[in-house]
Write a protein that holds these residues in place. Sequence first.
Motif, PDB file in Angstrom:
ATOM      1  N   THR A   1      59.438  -2.836 -42.916  1.00 52.26           N
ATOM      2  CA  THR A   1      58.445  -3.903 -42.825  1.00 52.26           C
ATOM      3  C   THR A   1      57.179  -3.472 -43.571  1.00 52.26           C
ATOM      4  OG1 THR A   1      57.033  -5.169 -41.285  1.00 52.26           O
ATOM      5  CG2 THR A   1      57.700  -2.980 -40.570  1.00 52.26           C
TER       6      THR A   1
ATOM      7  N   GLU B   1      54.146  -6.208 -28.888  1.00 49.80           N
ATOM      8  CA  GLU B   1      55.260  -7.013 -28.373  1.00 49.80           C
ATOM      9  C   GLU B   1      56.518  -6.812 -29.231  1.00 49.80           C
ATOM     10  OE1 GLU B   1      56.531 -11.690 -28.113  1.00 49.80           O
ATOM     11  OE2 GLU B   1      54.399 -11.201 -27.985  1.00 49.80           O
ATOM     12  N   ARG B   2      56.347  -6.823 -30.535  1.00 48.74           N
ATOM     13  CA  ARG B   2      57.492  -6.641 -31.429  1.00 48.74           C
ATOM     14  C   ARG B   2      58.034  -5.223 -31.355  1.00 48.74           C
ATOM     15  NH1 ARG B   2      55.646 -10.616 -36.361  1.00 48.74           N
ATOM     16  NH2 ARG B   2      56.288 -12.486 -35.236  1.00 48.74           N
TER      17      ARG B   2
ATOM     18  N   PHE C   1      60.296  -9.919 -40.536  1.00 46.34           N
ATOM     19  CA  PHE C   1      59.735 -10.641 -39.393  1.00 46.34           C
ATOM     20  C   PHE C   1      59.476 -12.118 -39.707  1.00 46.34           C
ATOM     21  CE2 PHE C   1      58.160  -6.343 -37.970  1.00 46.34           C
ATOM     22  CZ  PHE C   1      58.966  -6.273 -36.846  1.00 46.34           C
TER      23      PHE C   1
ATOM     24  N   LEU D   1      53.576  -6.489 -37.471  1.00 48.04           N
ATOM     25  CA  LEU D   1      54.000  -5.582 -36.409  1.00 48.04           C
ATOM     26  C   LEU D   1      52.932  -5.517 -35.323  1.00 48.04           C
ATOM     27  CD1 LEU D   1      56.417  -3.755 -35.832  1.00 48.04           C
ATOM     28  CD2 LEU D   1      55.177  -1.897 -36.930  1.00 48.04           C
TER      29      LEU D   1
ATOM     30  N   TRP E   1      64.995 -13.617 -36.708  1.00 47.45           N
ATOM     31  CA  TRP E   1      65.076 -12.162 -36.725  1.00 47.45           C
ATOM     32  C   TRP E   1      65.435 -11.572 -35.364  1.00 47.45           C
ATOM     33  CZ3 TRP E   1      61.934  -8.864 -33.944  1.00 47.45           C
ATOM     34  CH2 TRP E   1      60.736  -9.392 -33.443  1.00 47.45           C
ATOM     35  N   LYS E   2      64.920 -12.150 -34.285  1.00 45.33           N
ATOM     36  CA  LYS E   2      65.228 -11.616 -32.950  1.00 45.33           C
ATOM     37  C   LYS E   2      66.705 -11.781 -32.622  1.00 45.33           C
ATOM     38  CE  LYS E   2      60.805 -11.905 -30.580  1.00 45.33           C
ATOM     39  NZ  LYS E   2      60.084 -12.479 -29.428  1.00 45.33           N
TER      40      LYS E   2
END
Length: 112
Positions: A87, A95-96, A64, A92, A69-70
């Motif tokens: 992760t 939303e993620r 992250f 975290l 990353w997105k």
Amino acid sequence: MKKNYLDNIVWELTLRCNAHCVHCGSSAGTDRKDNLSISEIFRVCNELAEEGCKQITLIGGEMFLHPLWKEIIKKIHSKNIIQTIVTNGIALNQERIQFLSQNGVAAVGISL
């Protein structure tokens, strides 16, 4: 002749990390100076798809903390490759989790 294929790739996106675990096999903390550019990352995603890669597991450091990353997850999803991530869970949030779910991430592993 049987064609070889890639079953599962583990991709260390970054060494950046927001934890300092004594058991870390990556010696994570600060990032490399020569990370792949976004065009290089997308080229690798395309090449993996062309070679028939079935699954990619994204790890870090802390994945992250990679600034793109997105975009990487969206690109892998667009190639219909199964994705999982590992992760430490610190970054975290709801939303993620929703983003991951909407973009084809099949499983999230938490490293303690």
